[in-house]
Design an enzyme around this catalytic site. Sequence first.
Site, mmCIF file in Angstrom:
data_model
loop_
_atom_site.group_PDB
_atom_site.id
_atom_site.type_symbol
_atom_site.label_atom_id
_atom_site.label_comp_id
_atom_site.label_asym_id
_atom_site.label_seq_id
_atom_site.Cartn_x
_atom_site.Cartn_y
_atom_site.Cartn_z
ATOM 1 N N GLU A 119 65.470 6.101 12.618
ATOM 2 C CA GLU A 119 64.828 6.457 13.894
ATOM 3 C C GLU A 119 63.506 5.728 14.052
ATOM 4 O O GLU A 119 62.794 5.944 15.020
ATOM 5 C CB GLU A 119 64.584 7.965 13.966
ATOM 6 C CG GLU A 119 65.827 8.771 14.363
ATOM 7 C CD GLU A 119 66.949 8.619 13.374
ATOM 8 O OE1 GLU A 119 66.729 8.845 12.170
ATOM 9 O OE2 GLU A 119 68.071 8.247 13.797
ATOM 10 N N ASP A 179 74.386 8.072 17.425
ATOM 11 C CA ASP A 179 73.670 8.368 16.179
ATOM 12 C C ASP A 179 74.623 8.913 15.124
ATOM 13 O O ASP A 179 74.300 9.847 14.385
ATOM 14 C CB ASP A 179 72.518 9.367 16.416
ATOM 15 C CG ASP A 179 71.687 9.583 15.156
ATOM 16 O OD1 ASP A 179 71.436 10.756 14.801
ATOM 17 O OD2 ASP A 179 71.331 8.590 14.510
ATOM 18 N N ASN A 188 72.634 4.949 11.067
ATOM 19 C CA ASN A 188 72.786 4.550 12.462
ATOM 20 C C ASN A 188 72.033 3.262 12.761
ATOM 21 O O ASN A 188 71.054 2.930 12.103
ATOM 22 C CB ASN A 188 72.270 5.658 13.381
ATOM 23 C CG ASN A 188 70.777 5.916 13.186
ATOM 24 O OD1 ASN A 188 70.362 6.407 12.126
ATOM 25 N ND2 ASN A 188 69.964 5.554 14.179
#
Lengths: 555, 245, 113
Positions: free
Chosen positions: A156, A282, A240
Site C-alpha cells: 500500500e 487488492d 498486490n
Amino acid sequence: MASKDYANNRFSGMDQINAGNVRNLKLAWSFTTGVLRGHEGAPLVVGDTMYFVTPYPNILYALDLKNQGAKKWEYKPKLQSAAQGVACCDVVNRGAVYWEGKIIYNTLDAQMVAVDAASGKELWKTKLGDINQGETMTMAPIVVKGKVLAGNSGGEFGVRGWITAVDAAKGNIAWRAYNTGPDADVLIGPRFKPFYARDRGKDLGVSTWPADHWKIGGGSVWGWISYDPELNLIYHGTGNPGPWNPDLRPGDNKWTAGIFARDPDNGEAIWAYQWSPHDLYDYDGINENVLLDLPIKGQTRKVLVRPERNGYVYVLDRQTGEVLSADKYVHVTTSTGFDLKNGLVLEDKSKTPGLGRTSRNLCPSAPGGKDWQPSSWSPRTRLLYIPHNNLCMDMEGLEANYIAGTPYVGASVKMYPGPGGHRGEFSAWDPVRQQKAWSIKEKFPAWSGALATAGDVVFYGTMDRNFKAVDARSGELLWQFRTGSGIIGQPISFRGPDGKQYIAIADGVGGWAGAIVAGGLDPRDETSALGFVGAMKDLPAHTNQGGALYVFALP
Amino acid sequence: MCSRFHNVCGLFWTLIVCGCSPAVPVAVPPPGHLVQGIRQSTLQPGPPSPVRLVRNPVEGDAEAIETGKRLFGQFNCAGCHAGGGGAIGPALIDDQWIYGSGAGNIFSTIIEGRPQGMPAFGGRISEDQTWRIVAFVRSIANLTEDPAPSPPASGTEKGKAVFLHGPCVMCHTIRGTPAGSRVGPDLTHFASRKTIAAGTLPNTRGHLAGWILNPQNLKPGTQMPATLLESQDLHALLDYLETLK
Amino acid sequence: MRTILLLTLASLSLVLASGAGGQAERGKQLAGWYGCGSCHEIPGLRGATGQVAPPLRRIARRAYITGSVPNTPTNLIRWIRAPRTVDARTIMPDMKISERDATDIAAFLYKLD
C-alpha cells in the site's frame, strides 16, 4: 517455525487431547504481554521454553514451561517508532523461527534480528528494508539450509517487493530476489520454466507495466513460505500490485498477486504463476501454500493447496505450477468461474473498478475469501480447515500520487457482510472432492489461524473472544473458552516438560479486520481502515484491545 | 525552545505575519521571540497562563476548506486517515486529539511530524497549503474558532502577568505572588535596591532593560538568560518592578 | 575635497551640540547613570557595551534617528524623554528623564566620535 513445518500443514500429531475429552480442557496459565494492538503471532516452543514476539515494539519473551510461564528473559529491540506510520494493517508480527540455538524474527522497521535462545542476548541484527520507502516487516521467517528467508511488507506504500535470504549464523544477506522488474533482479534465468505461455518471455516484470512503474509496483512477500526438501523448492506468494487503482498500471503487472517456486540456495525462479494478473481488488497472493501429496484423477500428485484471496481454493502441481483445480469457497462476483484450460480466473469485466467511478457488490472484498490467516490440514480427515471471511465491497477509484513513505492506494473502499449477513466462516474443505465438508458461520471474520490435531479436534479463535475446539469430522462445537480480548493469533499444540499436551493461543484483537479497535477508529467514516471499518462497526461493543498468552491442558 | 525549532518558528511566524488578513487577530511576535501559541500539554511550570492561541489565517474559509480537502487527498493524508475515520493514523473526526486540536497544534503536527508515525511535512508542503489542510481537518472535526484569548491585564497588573507567565517566575521569588523559585535573587524589594546584576550596575531603568534583554553582554557568564520580550511587555514589566519597594 | 567634507562634518557636530544647548560633560555622567550603555555601545563611556540597540558612535552624522525621524536636537531630546511617543513599538524604555537631563545627554551624544 510459526507454520509448524515446511509443508505448512500446521497439524499436531499429538492426541492426548481428543474429541472425547476436550470438553474438560482447562486454563493452565496465562501471560499478559504488556502490549496492546493485534497479536497475530504464533507462540514457539523449543524444549522447555515458549517464545513469543509481540506486536510493535516487537518484544521477544522467553517463558519457562516448567514454571507456569515464568519469565526467563525478555529482549527489547531498538526500533524506529515512526515505522508504525507505514504499517498498513496494524503493527502485527506473525512469529519467530528457531535455528541452532537462535531465535530469529523480523521487526516492524524492517530489520531481522537473531537472539540467543538461552540467554536473550542479541547476536546479530540486519537492516533489510527502509521505512522511508514505506517498507515494514511483519511476516514469520523460516530457515532453509542455514539461510533465513523473509520478505517485505508495503504494497500500500509503493514498495518494490522482495524475498531475501540471510545467513542464519552471521546475519549477512546471501541473496535477494525482487518480484518486479528485469529478469536479472527477479532471478529469472535459464532454469525458469513457467507452466503457462503468458508467463514466458524476457523481462516480463518490466514490459507488463507502464514505464518504470514496476519500481513502485508492490509484489511484497509478507505472507507464508513453504519448502519441499525433496524437490529443493521454496514456495512464496507475492502481494498486490500498487496502487490499488488499476487504471494507473495497465498490463499484467508481473509478478504481483502470484506465486514463485524458487531454489532456496540462490533464489533462482523455477516457475511462477499469477493468481490475479492485473489485480483489480487488492487480492494479495501471499497466503499459505499447503504442500500435500493428493490423489488427483487416480494418480498421486505432489501438489500445493492454496485458499486464495480471490475466492478460489487452488490445487497446483508444485513441480510445474500447473493449476489442477480451482473452486469457489465463498460467494464470488468479481469472476464468473475458472478457465482450467488456460489456468485463469474468468473476470467479470463489468465489475472492474477505475478512476472516477464506483464499482459495487465486489465479492470477495479486498481482504479476500481469506486473508493471511493460515489454514490447517488433517491427514486423518483429509480436510483442510480454513478460517475465512464472508465480505463484499464497493470500490471507488481515485487519483494516486506516489510520495515515498506515504500510502499509494488511489481507492476508497467500503466493505459489508456477504450473503447471509455473517462476516466470517470456518470451513472444512475437501481438496480432492473440491467442496466443503462442513462450515461454521461466524459473526466476525475468522481472522485467527487454525490448528488440527491427531485427536480429531480443530482449534480456532474468534474476534469476539471465543477460543473454540470443534470436532474435526463434523464441525460440532466441543469446547470453548472466553478470552479477555478478541483472537487473531495462531494456535499451537506442544508437549510440556511434564509430557502433557498443551494448547496455546494469544488474544489481543487487531490486524486489518480489527483496526477499528486496535486504532480507535471512528465508525462514522465507513471508508476507514481501507474500508474495513464499514463492516466492523459493532466490534468495539464486543472487545477492547488486549494482549495475553493462554495455555490450556487437561486437568 | 525557539532556538531548537528555530526553522519551524522562523517559517511559522513569518507565515503568520504574511498570511494573516487584517480581520483575523493573530498573535504575531517577531522572529526570535518566545513561542507562546502552541502547547501540547495543559500543564505548565509556574502559575498557569492564559494561552494566547495561534489562529489559522484561513479558518472557516469555504474556499480554503475546499482546497484543503483536495490537498488532503493529493498529499496522501487520506491514505492514513481515510475520510477522517482513521486507518494507519488516528481518526480526525472524533474528539481525541493526542497532540491538541487547536489550529496551531494541527499545523505543527503536520509540519513537525510525530514520533509514532506521522511524517514531517515541513519543507515539503508550503505553510499556505498546510493552513488550508488545517482548515479542512478542523471543519470535518466540527471545530470552530478557538475562544478569543482573555483580554490582557492593564497597568502594573500587566507587568506582573509578564513576570508570572514568562521566564522570570522560573528563577525569582517575589513574596506575595506565586513566584517562589530560588535559582536567582529574591526580587521582593527590588525597587529598594541601589544596584543590580550583583552590584555591577546601578538600579535604573536603562540598566535594568539592558540587563533583562541582554545580560550576557553586560556580565559574561551570568546564569541570567536573555529574555527577548515584546516591547509592551518590557515596558509593563519595568513599571511593575518599580513598584516592588 | 576630503578636507572640505571633514570640516563640514565637524562643524555640523558643533552646530548640533551647541543647538542642543546642554552640557556634554554632565550628559556623559547622566548617560552612565541612566544606563544608556546597557543597551547601546557608546565610545568613551565605561561599561557602555550594550548590544540590544544600535551603537551611538558618530550619531551626529546621521540624517535620521530612531529609524523614523530627522536627526534634530528637538527630536533627539524628545526620543530620550518619551521614546514611545516617537515610535510606539520601540523597545527603548521610558526612563523618566527630565528636560534638563535629556538636553545634557543629547549634547554628550552629539559629540561622540
